[in-house]
Design an enzyme around this catalytic site. Structure first.
Site, mmCIF file in Angstrom:
data_model
loop_
_atom_site.group_PDB
_atom_site.id
_atom_site.type_symbol
_atom_site.label_atom_id
_atom_site.label_comp_id
_atom_site.label_asym_id
_atom_site.label_seq_id
_atom_site.Cartn_x
_atom_site.Cartn_y
_atom_site.Cartn_z
ATOM 1 N N ARG A 131 0.835 -1.215 0.000
ATOM 2 C CA ARG A 131 0.000 0.000 0.000
ATOM 3 C C ARG A 131 0.865 1.259 0.000
ATOM 4 N NH1 ARG A 131 -2.202 -3.768 -0.927
ATOM 5 N NH2 ARG A 131 -4.089 -4.711 -0.056
ATOM 6 N N SER B 178 -11.324 -0.395 3.308
ATOM 7 C CA SER B 178 -10.520 -0.833 4.453
ATOM 8 C C SER B 178 -9.784 0.366 5.036
ATOM 9 C CB SER B 178 -9.515 -1.900 4.017
ATOM 10 O OG SER B 178 -10.193 -3.056 3.563
ATOM 11 N N GLU C 278 -5.044 3.442 6.185
ATOM 12 C CA GLU C 278 -4.788 3.438 4.744
ATOM 13 C C GLU C 278 -5.092 4.781 4.097
ATOM 14 O OE1 GLU C 278 -6.005 0.504 2.002
ATOM 15 O OE2 GLU C 278 -5.685 -1.177 3.357
#
Length: 340
Positions: free
Chosen positions: A167, A240, A336
């Site tokens: 990520r 998420s 995130e």
């Protein structure tokens, strides 16, 4: 052209999937690189702070933005080359990611099916190095075209230059430096199905599909995601909210001694990736409501806007979850979404 592009005092609540209230002092929708070039030579460009916005599915807007929001809407998708091993496919940064994945499968070009139904745009995919169900975008990436906003210089990045991580990427570390215009993918002709994740495997097994096609894997992924993740159009969220934490072998040994059912995914470097959703659920957060925000009742990784939430509500809940998981397991969760 530039004067026609620039708009003042534009609301952004419909342009972020959490539905958080915010306004942009200046706003421009970018559909072509000529439009961007015209903006770069305006007097306003020199002194305005800039923020590049794609689909708005991975950002938390903390308030009004006293600068210029560049909303990337560059279209286009095409097969640009082919060799014995792969189809080379290019897409404009403003293309909807899921629609692009669906289009590649309809053309008979597999490879992105595990990433179906991820919200956002093609241009945002490399920033976050999106991933799901055993595949990261970097594994299908060939190159991208970007513009350095300070200079207007066009730059082409190969995979090495993007410095992809979990990520993570060059563009996430240098947020705001570049505007991604187009991304090119290498889709394998010697395709192999990726069905190792339990949810997808169970979905295929339920359909009695022993040797799935890429389209069938995509359908399974879509079914799983649709059951577990709320549609932002009906319940504001950013997907998420936390990354799956990665711990060293010693920390994992301590955790698994306490929790033998701890989901885990060994990494090539000897570290172990844990399931953030499992940790959050074990701390009792799944389905809990806190005024205008809450934790989704079907997926503990997802924080939701129940209506009227502001950024401080979302971030306050996120901090409480982080503190709870840290106290219980000694693991710090990392968000995130980009907080703007």
């Amino acid at each position: 052209m530039a004067a026609e592009l620039l708009r003042r005092d534009v609301p952004l609540h419909r342009l972020n999937s959490f539905g958080l209230p915010a306004r942009a002092a200046w706003f421009a929708a970018i559909e072509t690189l000529d439009q961007l070039a015209a903006l770069i030579v305006t007097p306003e460009w020199r002194y305005l702070q800039r923020f590049v916005l794609g689909g708005g599915s991975n950002v938390i807007l903390t308030g009004d933005f006293d600068g210029l929001v560049l909303h990337v809407r560059i279209p286009g998708r095409a097969l640009v080359a082919e060799d014995p091993d792969a189809w080379i496919v290019r897409a404009g940064a403003g293309e909807n990611w899921h629609e692009f994945v669906t289009w590649t499968l309809a053309q008979g070009w597999p490879g992105l099916e595990n990433l179906a139904l991820i919200p956002g745009t093609v241009g945002a995919a490399p920033i976050q190095n999106i991933g799901a169900y055993g595949l990261e975008m970097a594994e299908r990436f060939q190159s991208l075209e970007a513009v350095e906003l300070a200079t207007g210089r066009g730059v082409v990045f190969d995979r090495a230059a993007c410095q992809f991580g979990y990520r993570d990427s060059t563009f996430k570390q240098a947020a705001g430096r570049f505007l991604i215009a187009a991304v090119t993918f290498r889709l394998p002709k010697r395709w192999r199905p990726l069905t190792g994740y339990a949810d997808v495997a169970r979905e295929l097994e339920a359909g009695k599909i022993a040797a799935p096609t890429a389209r069938q894997i995509a359908d399974a992924v879509i079914a799983v995601r649709s059951r577990k993740l709320p549609d932002p159009a009906h319940l504001g969220n950013a997907g998420s909210f936390f990354k799956n934490p990665v711990v060293d072998a010693a920390a994992f040994a301590r955790l698994v001694a306490r929790c033998s059912d701890l989901p885990h995914y060994p990494q090539p470097d000897g570290t172990v990736k844990l399931a953030a959703g499992w940790l959050i659920e074990r701390c009792g957060w799944k389905g809990r409501l806190f005024g205008p925000v809450g934790v989704h009742d079907r997926q503990a990784l997802v924080l939701v806007n129940r209506g009227g939430a502001r950024a401080q509500d979302v971030l306050g809940l996120a901090r409480a979850i982080q503190e709870s998981v840290l106290t219980e397991f000694g693991v710090m969760l990392e968000p995130e979404p980009l907080v703007v």
